[in-house]
Design a protein around this motif. Structure first.
Motif, PDB file in Angstrom:
ATOM      1  N   GLY A 199      40.327  33.451  47.485  1.00 30.38           N
ATOM      2  CA  GLY A 199      39.993  34.623  48.121  1.00 30.38           C
ATOM      3  C   GLY A 199      40.556  36.114  47.857  1.00 30.38           C
ATOM      4  N   GLU A 200      42.007  35.868  47.712  1.00 30.45           N
ATOM      5  CA  GLU A 200      42.792  37.065  47.552  1.00 30.45           C
ATOM      6  C   GLU A 200      42.488  37.325  45.902  1.00 30.45           C
ATOM      7  OE1 GLU A 200      47.459  37.239  46.323  1.00 30.45           O
ATOM      8  OE2 GLU A 200      47.237  36.352  48.637  1.00 30.45           O
ATOM      9  N   VAL A 201      42.481  36.498  45.138  1.00 33.82           N
ATOM     10  CA  VAL A 201      42.297  36.762  43.816  1.00 33.82           C
ATOM     11  C   VAL A 201      41.016  37.485  43.606  1.00 33.82           C
ATOM     12  CG1 VAL A 201      41.792  35.751  41.756  1.00 33.82           C
ATOM     13  CG2 VAL A 201      43.774  34.849  42.690  1.00 33.82           C
ATOM     14  N   ILE A 202      39.946  36.877  44.221  1.00 39.16           N
ATOM     15  CA  ILE A 202      38.798  37.741  44.123  1.00 39.16           C
ATOM     16  C   ILE A 202      38.528  39.053  44.754  1.00 39.16           C
ATOM     17  CG2 ILE A 202      36.143  37.459  44.776  1.00 39.16           C
ATOM     18  CD1 ILE A 202      36.643  34.479  44.562  1.00 39.16           C
ATOM     19  N   GLU A 203      39.305  39.336  45.733  1.00 40.90           N
ATOM     20  CA  GLU A 203      39.209  40.570  46.667  1.00 40.90           C
ATOM     21  C   GLU A 203      39.896  41.566  45.727  1.00 40.90           C
ATOM     22  OE1 GLU A 203      41.382  42.284  50.387  1.00 40.90           O
ATOM     23  OE2 GLU A 203      40.335  40.510  50.819  1.00 40.90           O
ATOM     24  N   SER A 204      41.453  41.164  45.023  1.00 39.45           N
ATOM     25  CA  SER A 204      42.183  41.998  44.343  1.00 39.45           C
ATOM     26  C   SER A 204      41.309  42.322  43.027  1.00 39.45           C
ATOM     27  CB  SER A 204      43.207  41.355  43.746  1.00 39.45           C
ATOM     28  OG  SER A 204      43.324  40.336  42.728  1.00 39.45           O
ATOM     29  N   ALA A 205      40.277  41.612  42.265  1.00 39.34           N
ATOM     30  CA  ALA A 205      39.507  41.596  41.307  1.00 39.34           C
ATOM     31  C   ALA A 205      38.286  42.536  41.533  1.00 39.34           C
ATOM     32  CB  ALA A 205      39.582  40.822  40.307  1.00 39.34           C
ATOM     33  N   ASP A 206      38.172  42.740  42.791  1.00 37.64           N
ATOM     34  CA  ASP A 206      36.673  43.245  43.274  1.00 37.64           C
ATOM     35  C   ASP A 206      35.648  42.259  42.742  1.00 37.64           C
ATOM     36  OD1 ASP A 206      37.640  45.486  44.430  1.00 37.64           O
ATOM     37  OD2 ASP A 206      37.700  46.648  42.568  1.00 37.64           O
ATOM     38  N   GLY A 207      35.877  41.037  43.080  1.00 39.06           N
ATOM     39  CA  GLY A 207      34.982  39.973  42.556  1.00 39.06           C
ATOM     40  C   GLY A 207      34.743  39.647  41.125  1.00 39.06           C
ATOM     41  N   ASP A 208      35.603  40.189  40.300  1.00 32.28           N
ATOM     42  CA  ASP A 208      35.577  39.956  38.992  1.00 32.28           C
ATOM     43  C   ASP A 208      36.972  39.571  38.404  1.00 32.28           C
ATOM     44  OD1 ASP A 208      34.440  39.895  36.457  1.00 32.28           O
ATOM     45  OD2 ASP A 208      34.862  41.798  35.593  1.00 32.28           O
ATOM     46  N   ALA A 209      37.333  38.415  38.897  1.00 31.44           N
ATOM     47  CA  ALA A 209      38.656  37.758  38.666  1.00 31.44           C
ATOM     48  C   ALA A 209      38.690  37.288  37.233  1.00 31.44           C
ATOM     49  CB  ALA A 209      39.010  37.057  39.899  1.00 31.44           C
ATOM     50  N   GLY A 210      39.700  37.396  36.608  1.00 27.01           N
ATOM     51  CA  GLY A 210      40.244  36.996  35.302  1.00 27.01           C
ATOM     52  C   GLY A 210      41.181  36.259  35.512  1.00 27.01           C
ATOM     53  N   VAL A 211      41.679  35.575  34.198  1.00 26.39           N
ATOM     54  CA  VAL A 211      42.910  35.039  33.981  1.00 26.39           C
ATOM     55  C   VAL A 211      44.091  35.762  34.473  1.00 26.39           C
ATOM     56  CG1 VAL A 211      44.454  33.878  32.334  1.00 26.39           C
ATOM     57  CG2 VAL A 211      42.023  33.703  32.214  1.00 26.39           C
ATOM     58  N   ALA A 212      44.417  36.978  33.915  1.00 27.33           N
ATOM     59  CA  ALA A 212      45.425  37.836  34.658  1.00 27.33           C
ATOM     60  C   ALA A 212      45.666  37.790  36.100  1.00 27.33           C
ATOM     61  CB  ALA A 212      45.394  39.249  34.036  1.00 27.33           C
ATOM     62  N   GLU A 213      44.565  38.042  36.760  1.00 24.88           N
ATOM     63  CA  GLU A 213      44.640  38.005  38.298  1.00 24.88           C
ATOM     64  C   GLU A 213      45.123  36.886  38.933  1.00 24.88           C
ATOM     65  OE1 GLU A 213      42.301  41.552  37.070  1.00 24.88           O
ATOM     66  OE2 GLU A 213      41.844  39.218  36.705  1.00 24.88           O
ATOM     67  N   VAL A 214      44.536  35.575  38.301  1.00 27.20           N
ATOM     68  CA  VAL A 214      45.059  34.248  38.780  1.00 27.20           C
ATOM     69  C   VAL A 214      46.418  33.925  38.368  1.00 27.20           C
ATOM     70  CG1 VAL A 214      44.426  31.959  38.416  1.00 27.20           C
ATOM     71  CG2 VAL A 214      42.601  33.220  38.396  1.00 27.20           C
ATOM     72  N   VAL A 215      46.857  34.453  37.176  1.00 29.79           N
ATOM     73  CA  VAL A 215      48.303  34.301  37.063  1.00 29.79           C
ATOM     74  C   VAL A 215      49.207  34.989  37.829  1.00 29.79           C
ATOM     75  CG1 VAL A 215      49.937  34.661  35.030  1.00 29.79           C
ATOM     76  CG2 VAL A 215      47.886  33.648  34.581  1.00 29.79           C
ATOM     77  N   THR A 216      48.758  36.332  38.196  1.00 25.06           N
ATOM     78  CA  THR A 216      49.557  36.954  39.120  1.00 25.06           C
ATOM     79  C   THR A 216      49.684  36.394  40.312  1.00 25.06           C
ATOM     80  OG1 THR A 216      48.971  39.233  37.982  1.00 25.06           O
ATOM     81  CG2 THR A 216      49.776  39.531  40.002  1.00 25.06           C
ATOM     82  N   ALA A 217      48.509  35.765  40.923  1.00 21.15           N
ATOM     83  CA  ALA A 217      48.413  35.142  42.267  1.00 21.15           C
ATOM     84  C   ALA A 217      49.491  34.053  42.344  1.00 21.15           C
ATOM     85  CB  ALA A 217      47.034  35.111  42.619  1.00 21.15           C
ATOM     86  N   LEU A 218      49.390  33.312  41.156  1.00 21.47           N
ATOM     87  CA  LEU A 218      50.175  32.122  41.040  1.00 21.47           C
ATOM     88  C   LEU A 218      51.644  32.586  41.004  1.00 21.47           C
ATOM     89  CD1 LEU A 218      48.202  30.016  38.321  1.00 21.47           C
ATOM     90  CD2 LEU A 218      48.467  29.375  40.842  1.00 21.47           C
ATOM     91  N   PHE A 219      52.091  33.441  40.421  1.00 20.85           N
ATOM     92  CA  PHE A 219      53.545  33.809  40.374  1.00 20.85           C
ATOM     93  C   PHE A 219      54.028  34.468  41.848  1.00 20.85           C
ATOM     94  CE2 PHE A 219      53.386  34.360  35.662  1.00 20.85           C
ATOM     95  CZ  PHE A 219      54.369  33.298  35.422  1.00 20.85           C
ATOM     96  N   ARG A 220      53.010  34.871  42.594  1.00 20.28           N
ATOM     97  CA  ARG A 220      53.608  35.091  43.841  1.00 20.28           C
ATOM     98  C   ARG A 220      53.465  33.900  44.929  1.00 20.28           C
ATOM     99  NH1 ARG A 220      48.588  38.560  44.730  1.00 20.28           N
ATOM    100  NH2 ARG A 220      48.792  40.109  43.301  1.00 20.28           N
TER     101      ARG A 220
END
Length: 176
Positions: free
Chosen positions: A57-78
């Motif tokens: 949910g956080e990844v999708i919200e941070s990317a305005d519904g268009d999540a990519g690899v960068a958003e997923v990796v950033t969320a994982l590092f958190r």
């Protein structure tokens, strides 16, 4: 005594392709997965402790519904412990699915790509996708591989072998 049921979960289901289980060949040995996905098999993946649903949910919200690899990796590092927790949850899920066979399976030392390929294959056979499990209840789209739309001329939506009796209020009344 009337033996008809509004819903008979013991009736044969047309979507079960492998009534005795899903045979999977892995490194020369056969493993048998349940014919239908047990409800508790997703518990480790969906646990509050893992927080995967919250993360997605956080990844999708941070990317305005268009999540990519960068958003997923950033969320994982958190969440630096998440990859290890996710792998443990996947192993626990397979322990549930391979009840009685899990030790033999793990002795074959499955790799991460093995788990990915196996999961993709099982999702296709089970006809279940996490996105579809959590779709809103008012959605009327039918993307399932195991069902087909009912014809407009049809009066009954599901054949008897599916385990469901058509929605008919008269069928719920008993003769006494």
């Amino acid at each position: 005594m009337d033996t008809s049921f509004a819903i008979d979960l013991d009736a044969p289901r047309r979507e079960v392709q492998f009534p005795d289980g899903i045979p999977v060949k892995f490194r020369g040995e056969q493993f048998l997965f349940p014919a239908e996905l047990p409800a508790d098999a997703l518990d480790p993946i969906l646990s509050d402790e893992l927080g995967l649903v919250e993360l997605l949910g956080e990844v999708i919200e941070s990317a305005d519904g268009d999540a990519g690899v960068a958003e997923v990796v950033t969320a994982l590092f958190r969440r630096p412990t998440l990859p290890r927790q996710l792998l443990a949850a996947i192993r626990e899920t397979y322990a549930i699915l391979l009840d009685g066979q899990h030790e033999a399976f793990t002795k074959k030392r499955p790799s991460v790509p093995d788990y990915v390929r196996l999961t993709i294959g099982l999702v296709k056979v089970y006809g279940v996708e996490l996105g579809k499990l959590f779709r809103s209840a008012d959605s009327s789209a039918n993307d399932s591989q195991t069902s087909s739309p009912t014809s407009p001329a049809s009066t009954e939506s599901t054949p008897d072998v599916s385990g469901f009796v058509p929605d008919n209020p008269d069928s719920l009344e008993s003769d006494g």
